[in-house]
Structure formats: C-alpha cells, structure tokens
Design a protein around this motif. Structure first.
Motif, mmCIF file in Angstrom:
data_model
loop_
_atom_site.group_PDB
_atom_site.id
_atom_site.type_symbol
_atom_site.label_atom_id
_atom_site.label_comp_id
_atom_site.label_asym_id
_atom_site.label_seq_id
_atom_site.Cartn_x
_atom_site.Cartn_y
_atom_site.Cartn_z
ATOM 1 N N ILE A 7 29.828 44.529 99.381
ATOM 2 C CA ILE A 7 29.583 45.157 100.861
ATOM 3 C C ILE A 7 30.496 46.492 101.291
ATOM 4 N N GLU A 8 29.985 47.633 100.717
ATOM 5 C CA GLU A 8 29.853 48.921 100.815
ATOM 6 C C GLU A 8 30.520 49.476 101.716
ATOM 7 N N LYS A 9 30.426 48.884 103.277
ATOM 8 C CA LYS A 9 31.143 50.146 104.291
ATOM 9 C C LYS A 9 30.620 48.691 105.242
ATOM 10 N N ALA A 10 31.399 48.332 106.322
ATOM 11 C CA ALA A 10 31.931 47.896 107.204
ATOM 12 C C ALA A 10 31.645 48.873 108.416
ATOM 13 N N TYR A 11 31.189 48.712 109.788
ATOM 14 C CA TYR A 11 31.904 48.937 111.597
ATOM 15 C C TYR A 11 30.912 48.153 111.620
ATOM 16 N N ILE A 12 31.312 48.560 113.015
ATOM 17 C CA ILE A 12 31.556 48.236 114.280
ATOM 18 C C ILE A 12 29.791 48.901 115.365
ATOM 19 N N THR A 13 28.702 48.475 115.525
ATOM 20 C CA THR A 13 28.511 49.598 116.451
ATOM 21 C C THR A 13 27.454 48.627 117.395
ATOM 22 N N GLU A 14 26.727 49.048 118.556
ATOM 23 C CA GLU A 14 25.946 48.118 119.319
ATOM 24 C C GLU A 14 26.440 46.732 120.592
ATOM 25 N N GLU A 15 27.799 46.155 120.000
ATOM 26 C CA GLU A 15 27.876 45.558 120.026
ATOM 27 C C GLU A 15 27.220 44.077 118.576
ATOM 28 N N LYS A 16 28.204 44.905 117.425
ATOM 29 C CA LYS A 16 27.707 44.584 116.236
ATOM 30 C C LYS A 16 27.974 44.618 115.057
ATOM 31 N N LEU A 17 28.319 43.479 114.662
ATOM 32 C CA LEU A 17 29.765 43.524 112.548
ATOM 33 C C LEU A 17 28.666 44.105 112.344
ATOM 34 N N MET A 18 27.905 45.274 111.127
ATOM 35 C CA MET A 18 27.248 45.556 110.446
ATOM 36 C C MET A 18 27.866 46.208 109.122
ATOM 37 N N LEU A 19 27.385 44.945 107.312
ATOM 38 C CA LEU A 19 27.540 44.976 106.568
ATOM 39 C C LEU A 19 26.476 45.975 105.873
ATOM 40 N N GLU A 20 27.484 46.918 105.501
ATOM 41 C CA GLU A 20 26.484 48.254 105.114
ATOM 42 C C GLU A 20 26.024 47.624 102.654
ATOM 43 N N THR A 21 25.467 47.636 102.231
ATOM 44 C CA THR A 21 24.781 47.220 100.841
ATOM 45 C C THR A 21 23.829 47.982 100.183
ATOM 46 N N THR A 26 15.753 42.051 101.079
ATOM 47 C CA THR A 26 13.893 41.787 101.610
ATOM 48 C C THR A 26 14.081 40.559 101.123
ATOM 49 N N GLU A 27 14.584 40.235 100.180
ATOM 50 C CA GLU A 27 13.808 38.879 99.877
ATOM 51 C C GLU A 27 14.870 37.555 100.111
ATOM 52 N N LEU A 28 15.904 38.243 100.505
ATOM 53 C CA LEU A 28 16.704 36.906 101.053
ATOM 54 C C LEU A 28 16.823 36.571 102.519
ATOM 55 N N VAL A 29 17.083 35.447 102.101
ATOM 56 C CA VAL A 29 17.467 34.279 103.467
ATOM 57 C C VAL A 29 18.968 34.070 103.807
ATOM 58 N N PRO A 30 19.267 33.952 104.724
ATOM 59 C CA PRO A 30 20.370 32.982 105.262
ATOM 60 C C PRO A 30 20.769 32.335 104.994
ATOM 61 N N GLY A 31 21.314 31.837 104.137
ATOM 62 C CA GLY A 31 21.967 30.440 103.556
ATOM 63 C C GLY A 31 22.790 29.371 104.213
ATOM 64 N N GLU A 32 23.611 30.029 105.930
ATOM 65 C CA GLU A 32 24.299 29.884 106.875
ATOM 66 C C GLU A 32 25.624 28.762 106.200
ATOM 67 N N GLN A 33 25.859 28.817 105.021
ATOM 68 C CA GLN A 33 27.157 29.265 104.476
ATOM 69 C C GLN A 33 28.301 29.670 104.171
ATOM 70 N N ILE A 34 29.541 29.573 104.209
ATOM 71 C CA ILE A 34 30.345 31.183 103.517
ATOM 72 C C ILE A 34 31.361 29.742 102.663
ATOM 73 N N TRP A 77 25.802 41.176 111.240
ATOM 74 C CA TRP A 77 24.511 41.611 110.226
ATOM 75 C C TRP A 77 24.561 42.018 108.900
ATOM 76 N N ILE A 78 23.501 42.131 107.659
ATOM 77 C CA ILE A 78 23.920 43.262 106.620
ATOM 78 C C ILE A 78 22.807 44.059 106.745
ATOM 79 N N THR A 79 22.877 44.879 106.291
ATOM 80 C CA THR A 79 22.339 46.240 105.679
ATOM 81 C C THR A 79 22.190 46.501 104.831
ATOM 82 N N PHE A 80 20.745 47.330 104.162
ATOM 83 C CA PHE A 80 20.690 48.208 103.166
ATOM 84 C C PHE A 80 19.000 49.194 103.879
ATOM 85 N N ASN A 81 19.559 50.551 103.668
ATOM 86 C CA ASN A 81 18.211 51.086 103.707
ATOM 87 C C ASN A 81 18.019 51.031 105.142
ATOM 88 N N GLU A 82 16.139 50.746 105.829
ATOM 89 C CA GLU A 82 16.712 49.937 107.641
ATOM 90 C C GLU A 82 15.776 49.015 107.340
#
Length: 121
Positions: A7-21, A26-34, A77-82
């Motif tokens: 994660i390159e940058k993290a911030y809170i916006t619109e009532e969610k935590l955004m994790l920017e990479t 695109t091809e990834l789906v959540p594994g629901e495990q930490i 949420w995780i985000t990359f570009n759009e």
C-alpha cells in the motif's frame, strides 16, 4: 513466491478507508483472510486470482488509519487508478487476528507491543 502488493497511500474518504497501490488489482478477488508478518511488522490481507494468492501488505505506517477504520467500522477498499475493490470480511478477520496477538509471545515481543499500543489501548 507469492505476489506482494504494498500500500503506497492510505486515506479516509466518503466514510471508507482507501488503500492505494501502484499495481493492478483487476484479476484479484478478496480472499477474506488476514495473516500476520511479525518479521516486517505488518498485516497481510489475502486476495486471489486464477492461479495463486496475492498478499496485500498493510505496513505499520498505516496502522493508525486501520485503527480509525476499525473503531468506526468503515469499509476497507483497495484502489489502483480507477479500479476499486472492497476487502470483504475485513473487520471480522482483523478483530480475530488482533485478539489472537494480544499477549501472545508467538508473534514476537516487539510485534505484540506494537499491536497492543495501537489497537488494544
């Protein structure tokens, strides 16, 4: 070796935590495990593609934002570009991991101390 996305940058916006990479998700789906990486003082959220797991590295520098998201139950949420994807089941898994770390020397004294000082105060 498993692919690792930091994660390159993290911030809170619109009532969610955004994790920017800086890598596509695109091809990834959540594994629901930490998982926990005690050697590098980080948490790892698992994501999957058709072939393998990908580790989303939640390093120590973003822990204060993780704590805020946890306290306010903000979706993560995780985000990359759009591209954006919610990290499903994040809070349940994260709470499980935090409760497991508390006072547990198997994670190493320094990891336990760091986690307890930020998340369990």
């Amino acid at each position: 070796m498993k692919k690792r996305i930091t994660i390159e940058k993290a911030y809170i916006t619109e009532e969610k935590l955004m994790l920017e990479t800086n890598e596509t998700i695109t091809e990834l789906v959540p594994g629901e495990q930490i998982l926990v990486d005690s050697d590098h003082y980080s948490f790892i959220y698992l994501m999957e593609d058709m072939n393998d797991y990908t580790y989303i590295i939640l390093h120590e520098q973003i822990w204060p934002l993780l704590k805020t998201a946890e306290e306010k139950k903000l979706p993560v949420w995780i985000t990359f570009n759009e591209e954006q994807k919610e990290l499903n089941n994040f809070h349940d898994e994260f709470n499980y991991v935090l409760n497991n770390i508390k006072g547990n020397s198997n994670y190493g004294k320094e990891m336990v101390t760091k986690v307890e000082s930020i998340f369990l105060t």
